[in-house]
Scaffold this active site. Structure first.
Site, PDB file in Angstrom:
ATOM      1  N   SER A   1       0.846  -1.133  -0.103  1.00 25.32           N
ATOM      2  CA  SER A   1      -0.103   0.087  -0.012  1.00 25.32           C
ATOM      3  C   SER A   1       0.712   1.355  -0.173  1.00 25.32           C
ATOM      4  O   SER A   1       1.313   1.502   1.061  1.00 25.32           O
ATOM      5  CB  SER A   1      -0.838   0.096   1.392  1.00 25.32           C
TER       6      SER A   1
ATOM      7  N   HIS B   1      -3.090  -5.623   2.734  1.00 23.10           N
ATOM      8  CA  HIS B   1      -2.261  -6.401   3.385  1.00 23.10           C
ATOM      9  C   HIS B   1      -2.947  -7.946   3.732  1.00 23.10           C
ATOM     10  O   HIS B   1      -2.499  -8.760   4.385  1.00 23.10           O
ATOM     11  CB  HIS B   1      -1.886  -5.810   4.800  1.00 23.10           C
TER      12      HIS B   1
ATOM     13  N   GLN C   1      -7.260  -1.290   6.766  1.00 19.95           N
ATOM     14  CA  GLN C   1      -6.197  -2.107   6.360  1.00 19.95           C
ATOM     15  C   GLN C   1      -5.212  -2.495   7.768  1.00 19.95           C
ATOM     16  O   GLN C   1      -4.761  -3.874   7.892  1.00 19.95           O
ATOM     17  CB  GLN C   1      -4.810  -1.377   5.951  1.00 19.95           C
ATOM     18  N   GLU C   2      -5.350  -1.831   8.955  1.00 22.88           N
ATOM     19  CA  GLU C   2      -4.641  -2.261  10.023  1.00 22.88           C
ATOM     20  C   GLU C   2      -5.634  -1.878  11.319  1.00 22.88           C
ATOM     21  O   GLU C   2      -5.780  -0.757  11.528  1.00 22.88           O
ATOM     22  CB  GLU C   2      -3.256  -1.865  10.276  1.00 22.88           C
TER      23      GLU C   2
ATOM     24  N   GLU D   1       1.541  -8.604   7.364  1.00 20.00           N
ATOM     25  CA  GLU D   1       2.275  -7.938   8.428  1.00 20.00           C
ATOM     26  C   GLU D   1       2.203  -8.909   9.788  1.00 20.00           C
ATOM     27  O   GLU D   1       2.488  -8.324  10.864  1.00 20.00           O
ATOM     28  CB  GLU D   1       1.921  -6.599   8.765  1.00 20.00           C
TER      29      GLU D   1
ATOM     30  N   ASP E   1      -4.879   1.967  11.135  1.00 21.30           N
ATOM     31  CA  ASP E   1      -4.561   2.572   9.939  1.00 21.30           C
ATOM     32  C   ASP E   1      -5.606   2.205   8.858  1.00 21.30           C
ATOM     33  O   ASP E   1      -5.237   0.995   8.390  1.00 21.30           O
ATOM     34  CB  ASP E   1      -2.957   2.210   9.528  1.00 21.30           C
TER      35      ASP E   1
ATOM     36  N   GLU F   1      -4.358   6.580  11.467  1.00 21.50           N
ATOM     37  CA  GLU F   1      -3.402   7.039  10.429  1.00 21.50           C
ATOM     38  C   GLU F   1      -3.967   6.843   9.023  1.00 21.50           C
ATOM     39  O   GLU F   1      -4.890   6.060   8.744  1.00 21.50           O
ATOM     40  CB  GLU F   1      -2.481   5.913  10.532  1.00 21.50           C
TER      41      GLU F   1
ATOM     42  N   ASP G   1       0.559   9.333   6.793  1.00 15.21           N
ATOM     43  CA  ASP G   1       1.559   8.316   6.280  1.00 15.21           C
ATOM     44  C   ASP G   1       1.535   8.431   4.692  1.00 15.21           C
ATOM     45  O   ASP G   1       2.441   9.346   4.203  1.00 15.21           O
ATOM     46  CB  ASP G   1       1.047   6.788   6.546  1.00 15.21           C
TER      47      ASP G   1
ATOM     48  N   LYS H   1       8.786   6.321   7.231  1.00 18.85           N
ATOM     49  CA  LYS H   1       9.352   5.137   6.472  1.00 18.85           C
ATOM     50  C   LYS H   1      10.569   5.312   5.704  1.00 18.85           C
ATOM     51  O   LYS H   1      10.521   6.278   4.689  1.00 18.85           O
ATOM     52  CB  LYS H   1       8.123   4.518   5.559  1.00 18.85           C
TER      53      LYS H   1
ATOM     54  N   HIS I   1       7.886   0.067   9.888  1.00 19.69           N
ATOM     55  CA  HIS I   1       8.161  -1.209   8.737  1.00 19.69           C
ATOM     56  C   HIS I   1       7.461  -0.752   7.369  1.00 19.69           C
ATOM     57  O   HIS I   1       6.765  -0.094   7.368  1.00 19.69           O
ATOM     58  CB  HIS I   1       8.209  -2.469   9.500  1.00 19.69           C
ATOM     59  N   ARG I   2       7.548  -1.839   6.366  1.00 25.29           N
ATOM     60  CA  ARG I   2       6.779  -1.914   5.365  1.00 25.29           C
ATOM     61  C   ARG I   2       6.385  -3.358   5.453  1.00 25.29           C
ATOM     62  O   ARG I   2       6.571  -4.285   6.146  1.00 25.29           O
ATOM     63  CB  ARG I   2       7.465  -1.614   3.977  1.00 25.29           C
ATOM     64  N   SER I   3       4.921  -3.630   4.575  1.00 24.60           N
ATOM     65  CA  SER I   3       4.678  -4.924   4.600  1.00 24.60           C
ATOM     66  C   SER I   3       5.421  -5.848   4.010  1.00 24.60           C
ATOM     67  O   SER I   3       5.422  -7.168   4.247  1.00 24.60           O
ATOM     68  CB  SER I   3       3.120  -4.940   3.603  1.00 24.60           C
TER      69      SER I   3
ATOM     70  N   LYS J   1       5.920   0.916  14.808  1.00 21.97           N
ATOM     71  CA  LYS J   1       5.028   0.128  14.080  1.00 21.97           C
ATOM     72  C   LYS J   1       6.047  -1.058  13.463  1.00 21.97           C
ATOM     73  O   LYS J   1       6.857  -0.589  12.487  1.00 21.97           O
ATOM     74  CB  LYS J   1       4.312   0.690  13.011  1.00 21.97           C
TER      75      LYS J   1
END
Length: 420
Positions: free
Chosen positions: A41, A162, A170-171, A211, A246, A293, A320, A345, A373-375, A396
């Site tokens: 994403s 994700h 997403q999160e 993740e 997020d 987020e 983000d 990031k 982090h990233r996915s 995160k």
């Protein structure tokens, strides 16, 4: 002085099995590695991740061009330089690229070298990476920055891009608030395993997303939040764990994502930007959600401004995709009051120096900072040291499973032991 004697890049695989860049660097005595993460994403304003586009290799996702740019262009310019001149070498690479989005050499090529430089300098001096990063950041920031262990946001339920859960958001994260990092990690892990048992008992799949969070096919956002709250209670941490989320709203906005023109598709409903603000208000009122987020699509500035105006004095509102670790976009966000926090990031911007400049701008304007982090991750734990060295306060790095996530938590445990 630490003279760079060799620089070599190679193509490796990330946590999704897709190619990414690894840079190996040496001063003749010490050798270090730096691995570059990748997002699924991604914001449209991020620095360019250079991919080969050759469909006969890895479906076009190969990074041999980026690797070649390190080995054939960047290496020639940085070998022989002092690795402790981080800002100068980062600027040299930006000048070599010459584009605004790092589209010539690739942000993935430049970042791998930038991170390796810092790691080599720390190792050559025999000091922890977080301590060296604190020196660099304090110099850029203009004053000594206090190092601190971050509070972890732990992604326990995955949706959006994700996972194949059907959830728009997403999160869904748990956000422990105990006295130490070690206690927060334990609380998160125990809640995560409790959540797994609850999901299994209710007949949901307990496989995990990119993740490391679970990806149950729950009908609505509230179902995910209710289940997480149940897990917190059963695990014995009621009142000790808050929630964060997020939505990554760009991913459920507009016709390309199944929504009507100019609207957001969430819980089966098409909502206007203003209606989405009210939707979040209902969640804030019902759950201990303290951080949100990317509430709106990355260029829906009016939506972000409305959120900040209505909720910014009570909740952490994080940009983000809105800011993409870019100080120019952050400056605009500060002036227009689009948020009160920024997600950091390193691969969104492409060099360590630019990352630090953005963090400094955020701190100078009382924006909270969250390292992420990233996915598509790797076993590199660089961001754990970065979180401590820059005193970011929050991190995160995914859920309580998958080794590419856990390695960051474990590094923070080691750092906590040393810092006390």
């Amino acid at each position: 002085m630490t003279t760079i004697k060799s620089v070599f890049a190679r193509e490796i695989l990330d946590s999704r099995g897709n190619p990414t860049v690894e840079v190996e660097m040496s001063d003749g005595t010490h050798t270090v590695l730096a691995k570059v993460p990748s997002g699924a994403s991604t914001g449209i304003h991020e620095a360019l991740e250079l991919r080969d586009g050759d469909k006969s290799r890895y479906g076009g996702k190969g990074v041999l061009k980026a690797v070649a740019n390190v080995n054939e262009i960047i290496a020639e310019k940085v070998v022989g330089l002092d690795s402790e001149n981080q800002t100068e070498i980062d600027q040299l690479m930006l000048d070599l690229d010459g584009t605004k989005n790092k589209g010539k050499l690739g942000a993935n090529a430049i970042l791998g070298v930038s991170l390796a430089i810092a790691r080599l300098s720390a190792k050559s001096r025999g000091i922890p990476l977080y301590e060296y990063l604190n020196e660099i950041f304090s110099e850029i920031h203009g004053e000594k920055v206090q190092m601190t262990l971050p509070r972890p946001m732990m992604n326990v339920v995955n949706g959006g891009k994700h996972a194949d859960s059907g959830l728009a958001i997403q999160e869904f994260m748990i956000f422990p608030k105990l006295a130490t990092f070690r206690e927060n990690l334990r609380a998160g892990a125990e809640t995560f395993h409790t959540l797994k048992k609850i999901l299994a008992k209710k007949g949901f799949a307990t496989s995990v997303g990119d993740e490391g969070g679970f990806a149950p096919r729950l009908p609505k956002v509230a179902d995910a939040l209710d289940t997480i709250m149940e897990a917190i209670s059963v695990a014995g941490y009621e009142g000790k764990i808050e929630l964060a989320s997020d939505p990554a709203a760009s991913e459920f906005y507009g016709p390309e994502n199944g929504a009507e023109e100019g609207k957001y598709l969430i819980d089966g409903k098409n909502l206007t930007s203003e209606e989405l603000v009210d939707f979040y208000g209902e969640i804030f009122a019902k759950y201990p959600l303290v951080s949100l987020e990317d509430s709106h699509a990355e260029d829906d500035f009016a939506g972000f401004i409305a959120m900040q105006k209505k909720f910014g004095d009570k909740y952490q509102l994080v940009g983000d995709d809105l800011f993409v670790t870019n100080k120019e976009r952050l400056q605009l966000g500060i002036e227009e009051k689009q948020a009160n926090a920024i997600l950091i990031k390193v691969n969104q911007i492409g060099t360590l120096t630019e990352t630090f400049e953005t963090i400094s701008l955020a701190k100078n304007n009382n924006f909270a900072t969250v390292i992420s982090h990233r996915s598509g991750e790797t076993s590199d734990d660089f961001i754990a040291d970065l979180a401590v060295g820059a005193g970011l306060g929050q991190i995160k790095t995914g859920s309580l499973s998958r080794s590419e996530r856990i390695c960051k938590y474990n590094q923070l445990l080691r750092i906590e032991e040393k810092l006390g």
